[in-house]
Every structure is written in C-alpha cells, then in structure tokens.
Design a protein around this motif. Structure first.
Motif, short mmCIF file in Angstrom:
data_model
loop_
_atom_site.label_atom_id
_atom_site.label_comp_id
_atom_site.label_asym_id
_atom_site.label_seq_id
_atom_site.Cartn_x
_atom_site.Cartn_y
_atom_site.Cartn_z
N TRP A 106 -74.53 100.98 10.65
CA TRP A 106 -73.35 100.91 9.77
C TRP A 106 -73.26 99.56 9.04
N PRO A 107 -74.35 99.07 8.45
CA PRO A 107 -74.34 97.77 7.77
C PRO A 107 -73.43 97.72 6.54
N GLU A 108 -73.08 98.88 5.99
CA GLU A 108 -72.20 98.90 4.82
C GLU A 108 -70.82 98.34 5.13
N LYS A 109 -70.49 98.17 6.42
CA LYS A 109 -69.20 97.60 6.80
C LYS A 109 -69.17 96.08 6.58
N THR A 110 -70.35 95.46 6.42
CA THR A 110 -70.43 94.00 6.27
C THR A 110 -71.36 93.62 5.12
N PRO A 111 -71.10 94.07 3.91
CA PRO A 111 -72.05 93.86 2.81
C PRO A 111 -72.28 92.40 2.45
N ASN A 112 -71.31 91.54 2.68
CA ASN A 112 -71.45 90.14 2.29
C ASN A 112 -72.16 89.28 3.34
N ILE A 113 -72.38 89.83 4.51
CA ILE A 113 -73.05 89.09 5.59
C ILE A 113 -74.55 89.37 5.62
N ILE A 114 -74.93 90.55 5.18
CA ILE A 114 -76.33 90.97 5.26
C ILE A 114 -77.20 90.06 4.37
N PRO A 115 -78.25 89.47 4.95
CA PRO A 115 -79.12 88.61 4.14
C PRO A 115 -79.91 89.41 3.10
N GLU A 116 -80.27 88.74 2.04
CA GLU A 116 -81.03 89.39 0.97
C GLU A 116 -82.37 89.92 1.49
N ASP A 117 -83.02 89.15 2.36
CA ASP A 117 -84.29 89.57 2.95
C ASP A 117 -84.00 90.40 4.20
N HIS A 118 -84.21 91.70 4.09
CA HIS A 118 -83.99 92.61 5.22
C HIS A 118 -84.85 93.85 5.01
N THR A 119 -84.91 94.64 6.04
CA THR A 119 -85.60 95.93 5.97
C THR A 119 -84.55 97.01 6.10
N LEU A 120 -84.66 98.02 5.28
CA LEU A 120 -83.75 99.16 5.32
C LEU A 120 -84.50 100.38 5.83
N ILE A 121 -83.93 101.01 6.86
CA ILE A 121 -84.48 102.26 7.38
C ILE A 121 -83.42 103.33 7.17
N GLU A 122 -83.79 104.35 6.40
CA GLU A 122 -82.91 105.49 6.17
C GLU A 122 -83.48 106.67 6.96
N ASN A 128 -85.15 121.85 9.96
CA ASN A 128 -85.82 122.27 11.20
C ASN A 128 -85.55 121.34 12.38
N GLY A 129 -84.70 120.31 12.17
CA GLY A 129 -84.37 119.38 13.24
C GLY A 129 -85.22 118.13 13.26
N ASP A 130 -86.33 118.13 12.53
CA ASP A 130 -87.13 116.91 12.41
C ASP A 130 -86.35 115.86 11.63
N ARG A 131 -86.85 114.64 11.63
CA ARG A 131 -86.23 113.55 10.88
C ARG A 131 -87.19 113.06 9.82
N ARG A 132 -86.64 112.66 8.68
CA ARG A 132 -87.42 111.98 7.65
C ARG A 132 -86.91 110.55 7.59
N LEU A 133 -87.83 109.61 7.74
CA LEU A 133 -87.50 108.20 7.76
C LEU A 133 -88.14 107.54 6.54
N THR A 134 -87.33 106.73 5.87
CA THR A 134 -87.82 105.94 4.74
C THR A 134 -87.60 104.47 5.09
N LEU A 135 -88.65 103.67 4.96
CA LEU A 135 -88.58 102.24 5.25
C LEU A 135 -88.79 101.47 3.96
N THR A 136 -87.87 100.55 3.66
CA THR A 136 -87.99 99.70 2.47
C THR A 136 -87.81 98.26 2.90
N ASN A 137 -88.78 97.41 2.59
CA ASN A 137 -88.68 95.97 2.87
C ASN A 137 -88.14 95.29 1.61
N ASN A 138 -87.06 94.55 1.78
CA ASN A 138 -86.46 93.80 0.66
C ASN A 138 -86.75 92.32 0.81
#
Length: 138
Positions: A106-122, A128-138
């Motif tokens: 739930w990082p959207e609760k603290t948008p001003n604290i999150i550093p510019e350099d981070h990794t986002l995993i969606e 079918n119950g499987d998961r799709r994961l997307t990784l983005t390095n910022n």
C-alpha cells in the motif's frame, strides 16, 4: 520484466524476481487478497530470513534478520495509515534511507516518502487463479 506464476511455484518466481531487483526499496501494487504478503514471505525466505514472517497490518512494520547474510528486511503494511504524517512519525523515511530491504504494501498511502529510486512490483490475479507479476526498476 513480466512473469506469470502459480502459488505452487511462488518460490522459484521469488528467486527470479530477486535477481532482477535493482533497488532495495520495493513497492507492491496489488488488490487486497492478491498475495502480496505471501510473495513477500517468499522473498524474505530467499534472503535468508528464517523467522516466522507475517503481515504487519497492526504494527505497520516488521523487522526480520537474515540468518545467512547481514541483511535486514523491513516489511511495511501501510493499509491502516490514514495520514502520511503517521509514517513520518514512525520514522519510515529513516527505514527507507537505511540501505536495507524495504518491502512496502500500500505505498500509495505515503507518496511523498517513497524515494525516486525504487522497484515496483505489480501483481494481478488471473481468471485461472495464477498471478501475473510485472517488475519495474525506477
């Protein structure tokens, strides 16, 4: 990076994800019940954490120590944060600046604290119950 996985192969997926993370501050964006905490448990296991890991919903942050390295893993669950000021009051910015692993639900609760350099995993649940994961390095 995009990967589809089932809960049966979550550990292999976590291992692959760890090899591709470029920042130790890792944000998790997913709907409730998608498996953020379960995936974080698997990541912590691959980082050498032997402690029982659980969601820090009520404590906001849990701290784990690796048994195999000097790594410290902080697991944040910001779901209950109502004002970003609460995160500042608990010293979240200091955790994020520590150089240790910080897994944040739930990082959207603290948008001003999150550093510019981070990794986002969606993570998305597929029909079918499987998961799709997307990784983005910022």
């Amino acid at each position: 990076m995009e990967i589809t996985f089932s809960l049966e192969n979550i550990d292999q997926t976590a291992e692959t994800v760890l090899r591709n993370i470029q920042n130790k501050v890792v944000l998790f964006d997913a709907e409730m019940g998608t498996g953020k905490t379960t995936f974080i448990k698997s990541l912590a296991k691959h980082l050498g954490v032997n402690d029982l890991t659980s969601s820090p919903t009520f404590s906001i942050v849990n701290e784990y120590h690796s048994a195999t390295t000097s790594d410290i893993v902080y697991h944040f669950d910001l779901y209950r944060i109502e004002e970003e000021e609460e995160a500042y009051d608990m010293g979240m910015d200091e955790y994020l600046d520590s150089g240790n692993w910080c897994f944040i639900e739930w990082p959207e609760k603290t948008p001003n604290i999150i550093p510019e350099d981070h990794t986002l995993i969606e993570i998305f649940t597929l029909e079918n119950g499987d998961r799709r994961l997307t990784l983005t390095n910022n």
